[in-house]
Enzyme design. Structure first.
Site, PDB file in Angstrom:
ATOM      1  N   HIS A  13      18.406  -1.230  -2.919  1.00 44.55           N
ATOM      2  CA  HIS A  13      18.136  -2.520  -2.281  1.00 44.55           C
ATOM      3  C   HIS A  13      16.993  -3.247  -2.984  1.00 44.55           C
ATOM      4  O   HIS A  13      17.013  -4.451  -3.173  1.00 44.55           O
ATOM      5  CB  HIS A  13      17.819  -2.290  -0.796  1.00 44.55           C
ATOM      6  CG  HIS A  13      16.803  -1.206  -0.545  1.00 44.55           C
ATOM      7  ND1 HIS A  13      16.858   0.020  -1.159  1.00 44.55           N
ATOM      8  CD2 HIS A  13      15.692  -1.175   0.238  1.00 44.55           C
ATOM      9  CE1 HIS A  13      15.839   0.760  -0.757  1.00 44.55           C
ATOM     10  NE2 HIS A  13      15.116   0.057   0.085  1.00 44.55           N
ATOM     11  N   LYS A  21       0.848  -1.205   0.000  1.00 49.29           N
ATOM     12  CA  LYS A  21       0.000   0.000   0.000  1.00 49.29           C
ATOM     13  C   LYS A  21       0.875   1.244   0.000  1.00 49.29           C
ATOM     14  O   LYS A  21       0.391   2.351   0.203  1.00 49.29           O
ATOM     15  CB  LYS A  21      -0.894   0.002   1.243  1.00 49.29           C
ATOM     16  CG  LYS A  21      -1.957  -1.075   1.218  1.00 49.29           C
ATOM     17  CD  LYS A  21      -2.835  -0.974   2.451  1.00 49.29           C
ATOM     18  CE  LYS A  21      -3.899  -2.056   2.408  1.00 49.29           C
ATOM     19  NZ  LYS A  21      -4.724  -2.082   3.620  1.00 49.29           N
ATOM     20  N   ASP A  76       9.084  -6.380   1.976  1.00 46.50           N
ATOM     21  CA  ASP A  76       9.233  -5.811   3.314  1.00 46.50           C
ATOM     22  C   ASP A  76      10.640  -5.254   3.393  1.00 46.50           C
ATOM     23  O   ASP A  76      11.616  -5.950   3.115  1.00 46.50           O
ATOM     24  CB  ASP A  76       8.983  -6.825   4.429  1.00 46.50           C
ATOM     25  CG  ASP A  76       8.613  -6.085   5.711  1.00 46.50           C
ATOM     26  OD1 ASP A  76       7.512  -5.498   5.761  1.00 46.50           O
ATOM     27  OD2 ASP A  76       9.432  -6.035   6.649  1.00 46.50           O
ATOM     28  N   SER A  77      10.717  -3.975   3.715  1.00 45.32           N
ATOM     29  CA  SER A  77      12.005  -3.309   3.621  1.00 45.32           C
ATOM     30  C   SER A  77      12.181  -2.318   4.756  1.00 45.32           C
ATOM     31  O   SER A  77      11.240  -2.052   5.504  1.00 45.32           O
ATOM     32  CB  SER A  77      12.108  -2.604   2.263  1.00 45.32           C
ATOM     33  OG  SER A  77      10.922  -1.903   1.971  1.00 45.32           O
ATOM     34  N   LYS A 119      18.644   5.633  -8.849  1.00 49.71           N
ATOM     35  CA  LYS A 119      18.213   4.851  -7.680  1.00 49.71           C
ATOM     36  C   LYS A 119      17.918   3.409  -8.101  1.00 49.71           C
ATOM     37  O   LYS A 119      18.314   2.455  -7.427  1.00 49.71           O
ATOM     38  CB  LYS A 119      16.983   5.485  -6.998  1.00 49.71           C
ATOM     39  CG  LYS A 119      16.558   4.679  -5.774  1.00 49.71           C
ATOM     40  CD  LYS A 119      15.434   5.264  -4.934  1.00 49.71           C
ATOM     41  CE  LYS A 119      15.091   4.306  -3.795  1.00 49.71           C
ATOM     42  NZ  LYS A 119      13.938   4.701  -2.982  1.00 49.71           N
TER      43      LYS A 119
END
Ligand SMILES: O=c1[nH]c(=O)c2ncn([C@@H]3O[C@H](COP(=O)(O)OP(=O)(O)OP(=O)(O)O)[C@@H](O)[C@H]3O)c2[nH]1
Ligand SMILES: [Mg+2]
Length: 197
Positions: free
Chosen positions: A181, A9, A70-71, A176
């Site tokens: 990551h 989201k 998930d970061s 970027k």
């Protein structure tokens, strides 16, 4: 066209994922494109656990292939915080500016050589009837003394990228995407993605 749901989201993440997939090959949707999407509770202790939770629950609900991200930011001086709490570090309302202010306050007076940090991104890919797989990507840097730049999202204005001598928010979208990551993790996922979509 093949369809992929990114179980997020977060508008910043959704934007980056859309730009990381070649246009016209895969239709990339996020939870922001769906009506009344599920809210998956992030109860895991690691990025990987949370990515699996989000990917499997959303894949089960929509019966399609899902990637979850998930970061977060790990700061060595803070023993790895904010870590899995990166989005909600300064409170449940998930405010990027409040999160940045909190980090800058906690690192106030800390010398440059002790401000080392990294962004971590765990991706999980899940599809009905298939085993979930995960990969992780990272990028190293330092926490800047103040905000610089307007690009990206989240902590980007205070994340000084070692190899670029600028903050992540001062990089172009393309710059970027070449070092982040998230891009690093997605590159690792490319080899196995065809089995899922
Ligand atoms: O400056 C940043 N540049 C990035 O590239 C980046 N990637 C992650 N983050 C931070 O880490 C949280 C993730 O938490 P998170 O994985 O739980 O996501 P979220 O709650 O925002 O959305 P969802 O994907 O769970 O729906 C985010 O909110 C950000 O604060 C970043 N900050
Ligand atoms: Mg989240």
């Amino acid at each position: 066209m093949k369809k992929l749901i990114i179980a997020t989201k977060n508008e910043g993440k959704a934007r980056e994922f859309r730009s990381l997939f070649p246009e016209g090959e895969v239709e990339v949707l996020s939870l922001l494109d769906l009506e009344e999407p599920l809210d998956v509770e992030e109860t895991g202790n690691t990025f990987t656990e949370n990515a699996i939770l989000k990917a499997e629950e959303i894949s089960r609900k929509y019966q399609t292939t899902v990637i979850a991200d998930d970061s977060g930011l790990e700061i060595d001086y803070l023993n790895g915080a904010p870590g899995v709490y990166s989005a909600r570090y300064a409170g449940a309302e998930k405010n990027d500016q409040d999160n940045i202010n909190k980090v800058l306050k906690e690192l106030s007076g800390v010398p440059a050589n002790k401000r080392t940090a990294r962004f971590v991104c765990a991706l999980a890919v899940s599809s009905p009837g298939k085993e979930t797989k995960t990969v992780t990507g990272t990028v190293d840097g330092y926490i800047n003394e103040q905000r610089e730049g307007n690009g990206g999202f989240g902590y980007d204005p205070i994340f000084f990228v070692k190899d670029k001598c600028r903050t992540m928010a001062e990089l172009t979208k393309e710059e970027k995407n070449a070092i982040s990551h998230r891009a690093n993790a997605l590159e690792k996922l490319q080899g196995i993605l065809p089995e899922y979509i």
